[in-house]
Design an enzyme around this catalytic site. Structure first.
Site, PDB file in Angstrom:
ATOM      1  N   GLN A 155       0.801  -1.222   0.000  1.00 43.76           N
ATOM      2  CA  GLN A 155       0.000   0.000   0.000  1.00 43.76           C
ATOM      3  C   GLN A 155       0.835   1.275   0.000  1.00 43.76           C
ATOM      4  O   GLN A 155       0.365   2.320  -0.435  1.00 43.76           O
ATOM      5  CB  GLN A 155      -0.929   0.008   1.219  1.00 43.76           C
ATOM      6  CG  GLN A 155      -2.056  -1.004   1.155  1.00 43.76           C
ATOM      7  CD  GLN A 155      -3.026  -0.721   0.025  1.00 43.76           C
ATOM      8  OE1 GLN A 155      -3.174   0.414  -0.441  1.00 43.76           O
ATOM      9  NE2 GLN A 155      -3.696  -1.769  -0.445  1.00 43.76           N
ATOM     10  N   CYS A 208     -21.472  -7.531   6.104  1.00 44.68           N
ATOM     11  CA  CYS A 208     -22.618  -7.598   5.190  1.00 44.68           C
ATOM     12  C   CYS A 208     -22.189  -7.708   3.732  1.00 44.68           C
ATOM     13  O   CYS A 208     -22.976  -8.101   2.880  1.00 44.68           O
ATOM     14  CB  CYS A 208     -23.482  -6.352   5.356  1.00 44.68           C
ATOM     15  SG  CYS A 208     -23.901  -5.949   7.043  1.00 44.68           S
ATOM     16  N   SER A 240       3.331  -4.765  -4.855  1.00 45.65           N
ATOM     17  CA  SER A 240       2.407  -5.213  -5.903  1.00 45.65           C
ATOM     18  C   SER A 240       2.122  -4.063  -6.851  1.00 45.65           C
ATOM     19  O   SER A 240       1.656  -2.998  -6.424  1.00 45.65           O
ATOM     20  CB  SER A 240       1.102  -5.711  -5.268  1.00 45.65           C
ATOM     21  OG  SER A 240       0.258  -6.308  -6.214  1.00 45.65           O
TER      22      SER A 240
END
Length: 460
Positions: free
Chosen positions: A177, A320, A194
């Site tokens: 990140q 959720c 990455s």
């Protein structure tokens, strides 16, 4: 459409696109061959390695390219553990590492090794002293991300690296990140990254292993990439990845300042615009473009769909939105509200007008989702009468258990309790978080015939 999910994958940088197209013509041959086309390909690969190593802050012969950031993590963890097997089989990770690190730790534990998970505070940061205390004589490797992928909190890598170095333990840093924003400070031993996180093409990772670190590549031997990443190199993608890393670094200082202002705008205004919101993550030590908040009484999946319909692509750590119906391990480790979680991660070049439009759309969107779920209004008065209550929320998913609790807390007298029955894992996190936000007392949990009983005492 405003794309606000750069922490998952940043849009392809223009320099990456140019380099990719150019190297498709020049870099298609095998760089291991000695004929003209092979030598040309080798020159491209060597130049890409030099550029990437300069950005990482290591020697070119310490860095290899891998097929993904996940593969870089798995290869780095496995190789370091195997190289130090004589020292022991103890691995240390933080509780908020990326799933690639945690999966590698699970595999190590299944193979007979031991793992210590270091917890974090409510901002998502580890305590260097706690990390140092976890080090043992048989510790083979420690892992710590440079910055968290869900809440943006930067980790104290320098301090942890010092403790690891003093104990003679290598530290692997997952820098996926943060690498686009700058070098990782500290005396780390291994580092992974990455390309699709900084605007390079997907399918390219990097692994740096400092000289002197004991490292034994796992799997069948291969002459490619120093034996640490088998298979034919995807040279055009590698060239594009290195070129884009250099390009984003050149823009990083100015862009970081601009994005910090935009994310601070979101952090400050969302709680003022939307009732019952918890902004999570460290307010200061954080990535420039990431801001995360959670909304009470909101179904995270529905909220993301509604924001998508309004023209905003965001992500969530809410249970959720998960196929496993369990809260994000990061939010769980932090002990913060998980329901209605929204992560906004702004890519470089994000327009201030898009952020303003997001702030205009969000309050009405959250209110509409709450209304559909029958959530209590933020200003709803509570009644002070009635006995202790039991709320049966078995079989109902987030945020329903919390909504039902909020509806009835006023039906018990001050000092009375509400027992919420739930079999949703998110309730273990969200009910205590609701109590803290509402000034009520969370008593604890008890086993129940089905699910778990969560006890809440009314204080006010």
């Amino acid at each position: 459409m405003a794309y606000f999910d750069a922490a998952s994958a940043a849009p392809l940088h223009p320099v990456a696109r140019q380099a990719l197209l150019a190297s498709l013509d020049e870099g298609w041959a095998d760089p291991a061959r000695l004929y003209r086309e092979g030598r040309r390909a080798r020159l491209l690969l060597d130049a890409a390695r030099e550029a990437a190593a300069e950005c990482v802050g290591c020697r070119a012969d310490e860095l290899v390219f891998t097929p993904s950031g996940t593969r870089a993590v798995h290869s780095g963890v496995a190789g370091a553990l195997a190289g130090r097997r004589r020292a022991g089989r103890h691995l240390i990770v933080s509780a908020v590492e990326h799933s690639s690190v945690l999966h590698a730790a699970e595999g190590h534990e299944a193979d007979g090794g031991s793992v210590t998970q270091v917890g974090v505070d409510r901002t998502g940061a580890v305590d260097p002293a706690a990390y140092a205390a976890a080090l043992r004589e048989d510790t083979a490797l420690a892992c710590l991300q440079s910055a968290n992928h869900e809440v943006g909190t930067e980790q104290p890598v320098t301090e942890v690296a010092e403790a690891c170095r003093a104990a003679g333990v290598p530290l692997l840093v997952d820098a996926a990140q943060s690498l686009g924003w700058g070098r990782v400070e500290g005396d780390w031993s291994l580092l992974t990254g990455s390309a699709h996180k900084w605007g390079g093409p997907s399918g390219v990772g990097l692994l740096a292993v400092r000289k002197g670190v004991r490292f034994a590549p796992q799997g069948p031997g291969d002459e490619r990439e120093s034996g640490r990443s088998p298979g034919f190199e995807n040279l055009p993608a590698i060239v594009a990845a290195a070129a884009s890393l250099r390009a984003v670094r050149a823009e990083a200082a100015a862009e970081a300042a601009r994005l910090r202002e935009l994310t601070e705008r979101i952090r400050a205004r969302v709680p003022a615009l939307v009732p019952d919101v918890e902004v999570v993550g460290d307010p200061a030590r954080r990535l420039p473009g990431v801001v995360t908040f959670s909304c009470l009484y909101v179904d995270g999946e529905t909220l993301l769909h509604e924001l998508d319909r309004a023209g905003f692509s965001v992500s969530s750590g809410s249970s959720c939105t998960s196929s496993t119906l369990t809260p994000s391990h990061v939010l769980k480790a932090m002990g913060v509200l998980s329901e209605g979680n929204v992560r906004v991660s702004l890519p470089p070049g994000t327009a201030a007008e898009d952020v303003e439009r997001f702030l205009q759309v969000l309050p009405g969107t959250v209110a509409a989702v709450r209304e559909k779920l029958g959530a209590p209004a933020a200003t709803e008065t509570v009644r002070a009468a009635g006995p202790d209550l039991v709320v049966d929320a078995l079989g109902r998913r987030c945020p329903i258990p919390v909504i039902e609790l909020a509806k009835v807390i006023g039906d018990v007298p001050v000092g009375g309790t509400v027992r919420v029955l739930s079999d949703d894992e998110a309730a273990r996190l969200d009910i205590p978080a609701w109590c803290e936000m509402r000034g009520q007392e969370y008593v604890g949990e008890e086993p129940a015939e089905k699910g778990t009983a969560y006890l809440v005492r009314r204080v006010s």
